[in-house]
Design an enzyme around this catalytic site. Sequence first.
Site, PDB file in Angstrom:
ATOM      1  N   GLU A  40       0.712  -1.132  -0.018  1.00  0.00           N
ATOM      2  CA  GLU A  40      -0.031  -0.070   0.119  1.00  0.00           C
ATOM      3  C   GLU A  40       0.773   1.283  -0.019  1.00  0.00           C
ATOM      4  O   GLU A  40       0.617   2.176   0.941  1.00  0.00           O
ATOM      5  CB  GLU A  40      -1.052   0.004   1.289  1.00  0.00           C
ATOM      6  CG  GLU A  40      -2.006  -1.192   1.170  1.00  0.00           C
ATOM      7  CD  GLU A  40      -2.778  -0.829   2.520  1.00  0.00           C
ATOM      8  OE1 GLU A  40      -4.098  -0.989   2.232  1.00  0.00           O
ATOM      9  OE2 GLU A  40      -2.573  -0.987   3.527  1.00  0.00           O
ATOM     10  N   VAL A  41       1.827   1.472  -1.060  1.00  0.00           N
ATOM     11  CA  VAL A  41       2.464   2.751  -1.126  1.00  0.00           C
ATOM     12  C   VAL A  41       1.734   3.326  -2.200  1.00  0.00           C
ATOM     13  O   VAL A  41       1.862   3.035  -3.507  1.00  0.00           O
ATOM     14  CB  VAL A  41       4.117   2.309  -1.532  1.00  0.00           C
ATOM     15  CG1 VAL A  41       4.698   3.547  -1.533  1.00  0.00           C
ATOM     16  CG2 VAL A  41       4.725   1.389  -0.340  1.00  0.00           C
TER      17      VAL A  41
END
Lengths: 519, 519
Positions: free
Chosen positions: B336-337
Amino acid sequence: MKSRFAGTLCIAALLVGCSSTAPTTTPSPVSSATPRLVPAPASMTMSGGDPFTIAATTTIVVDGSNPQAARTAELLAAVLRPSTGFPIPVTGNSGAGSIALRLAPDRASLGDEGYELSVTRDSVRIVAYRPAGLFRATQTVRQLLPPSIESDMKLGGVPWTIPALSISDQPRFAWRGAMLDVARHFFTVDEVKQYVDLLALYKMNVLHLHLSDDQGWRIEIKSHPELTTVGSKTQVGGGPGGFYTQADYADIVRYAQDRYVMIVPEIDMPGHTNAALSAFPALSCSTRPSVLYTGTDVGWSTFCVENEGSYALIDDIVREIAAMTPAPYFHMGGDEVHVLKPAQYQLFVERVQDIVNKHGKQLIGWEEILQSRLKSSSVLQQWRNDSLPGALHSGGKVIVSGARKTYLDMKYTKDTELGLTWAAIIEVRDAYDFNPGAYVKHVSESDILGVEAPMWSETVRNISAVQFLAVPRLQAIAEVGWTPQSVRNWESFRERIATHAPRWNFLGVNYNRSPQIAW
Amino acid sequence: MKSRFAGTLCIAALLVGCSSTAPTTTPSPVSSATPRLVPAPASMTMSGGDPFTIAATTTIVVDGSNPQAARTAELLAAVLRPSTGFPIPVTGNSGAGSIALRLAPDRASLGDEGYELSVTRDSVRIVAYRPAGLFRATQTVRQLLPPSIESDMKLGGVPWTIPALSISDQPRFAWRGAMLDVARHFFTVDEVKQYVDLLALYKMNVLHLHLSDDQGWRIEIKSHPELTTVGSKTQVGGGPGGFYTQADYADIVRYAQDRYVMIVPEIDMPGHTNAALSAFPALSCSTRPSVLYTGTDVGWSTFCVENEGSYALIDDIVREIAAMTPAPYFHMGGDEVHVLKPAQYQLFVERVQDIVNKHGKQLIGWEEILQSRLKSSSVLQQWRNDSLPGALHSGGKVIVSGARKTYLDMKYTKDTELGLTWAAIIEVRDAYDFNPGAYVKHVSESDILGVEAPMWSETVRNISAVQFLAVPRLQAIAEVGWTPQSVRNWESFRERIATHAPRWNFLGVNYNRSPQIAW
């Protein structure tokens, strides 16, 4: 701690539109629109108007010059902010849409813990004579909000409403306690705080910590480190045990103080002392060797009551614990000594009473101490007998902890996995349906300081197990202690408490799904 | 950790008198006489003879020259002694009435965790190739005894019997894990140990600790104390947070090792790093200021991946954690970047992979790391996608953690107070009824290391709340990971697991009363 419910308040807590000034002894069943408060307030009147709604602009108003009131406001904000996602500032400036906490020095009739709460569409107004009353009122506010107010994560789509109503409330008894036996099994600081949280939500105000017993010594005494280096190392069943450092104890005391829960320390003596004697075997006149013990027999260990060394040790223990305990009490236990002669026991209690008084505290002891000459400041904790002919020792007070009603470590039914049965099997209704003011023969209501629910921990190894035995009987005892007898009603309680289960789930509180409750 | 179920064992775990050598795909319903084991063993044959009875003379026999085997014997004795009240010595001398634990160096086919268990009236005999197999067998023995064997207090009148049977058992997958997010809410050492206890009882062997996230940094790094002095001070909802000292972490590792549960540390990066960046704001290329955060948004924080200072810090962190972690793995998160370019992310993962390898560990990362060039030793943890076309990175392995099946923080039903719904609503049967070997497209069973059930903690504040979401879905995943697919059966599971509730009550384990279970 001296407030007592008395007067002409409207105490039909469960009626809508109540305006009577006399006790109503047959409350109506709970309607679906009625708040499900536990304990039931002394008086509640639904006003029928629009509810108050917590919104992005809501503030909590408090006079910041009183740090205790400000702290209570912050604790309320800490409940409301995460779930609503609103900033809810604590401020000194009143305005529309505020929840106002106000101390009224002229309202002594509200007592130390009483409060008035008035909710309209525009505001929530709380008035109390003392900060403790403000705190109790905030717990009412919590229960008036949906259970999801307890969420630590922001929730959308929930109407954060508080019904329009007026409540005038104060406790029947000054002492509404729970005892946690941290000796038979050790509980961490975090677990003890979870129990304090539960007590606070239900307006209980005493946590009595049973800090020592045959199986473990749980409090650091700096002048005698052997008590913990030797005596804390195990527990019932053989687990590793543990103890509270003095910093841990101070942490618990502070946490409880913020929530107006008084920590009452108990060092049980002259019996139930094997853990201490395992550290100081020279002081033992027990019938067995003083080695670490993980079983559950009682009555066999004792200090040598003719040995002056015993009193020197006890003096140091009482001195250190008294110094870090803000409560005016020190509990000496005194129960179940099966290996001393009556004269030995009587003298021991009197000497400990002097030591406790010397260090500035009032003595509390289990009912056995009645055999001794007690001062009027000393308090008796009833547990085994339902008749205490000598209870009125020079005006001394009594805490009612009848084992057949209030012992939370008794099983709910014969099939309950945890708990014991030696005193009784106690279903929720058994815990609810008794009147402590008329329970102990020869003790009148005016002699009674209050009620306390002990949790002995032979069978429970963690706080979840404690909760499984406590909830919802603890809540029954909370209402027994707070709510006027004439307002209490089992059918109402079993419906009200049922609605608390979602709140317990949010909070991570285990509970017993008693079939007596209208889940 | 390489054992894999294969061969011709009788795997009709739920049949009495089974003697087939081929998988039985339609097990009979559970009869009342059948042990209710979870996970179901690969093969179990009831022999129909008299049971073994634990008595005052019972001993546990083990070759004391192997300290691991001896430790397993002691842990079994520690379960049996309190409730039975019998001495149950651990001894090297075999004899009648003994529970014998034996390592068989010639039985490599049993694998690292497999065992054979044979119970007759006269003895209980356990054979394993490795100590882990002995330990798994002792958990089977626990479950074969009445739930009251878990009591910490001596109980009278219970027949401590183990039915006469033969079991031959080993896990389907080498990795049967659970993840606990100690970052969004902090859990005490004692609470983590309670989770290890639960995993061990159900033969799970990995506890993946999510030690850092935007809301908190939970592990002491001696070379950078700011990570905890600054970054540990809060959590979701604004509570006080906390962290593990290195001594705490070592304590958890040791406790888990004794139970053959491998602690896998995760430091999530480059995103989910706000807590670290609050201590080192110069390393932040986040879209918001790096201040302590108590909400639940994701994807917004990141290390500056072009700043060499980031890698210097990461090197120190990995070095210290690797040095105190016996497991061969280090989990870098990587999920989840949302604020880096693909090329930046790819390069970051490859540099961290090098750092992790330099400190002697294999890399694990959430499935996003597949965008980078991964070594065959690196392991991918699937979570979001049910299709991973590039999964077979040079022979690398995959851990199946499909969010729609294994995420224990998803609600059971839409009305479950705790938990989230973004991936799915997961009732117990949803967690049970999937085959990890055929779940992820383009990933075959031979590529799969195993299965893992994550517990993200945005909504859960204590271990009781964790248990409310985990139990009994955790047990479903335990069986998914251990039991041969052909032996698994929902109707059987829902009846077997129902009988575990009294055991959970003894142990103080909260659980969800799912209506799908035959309580």
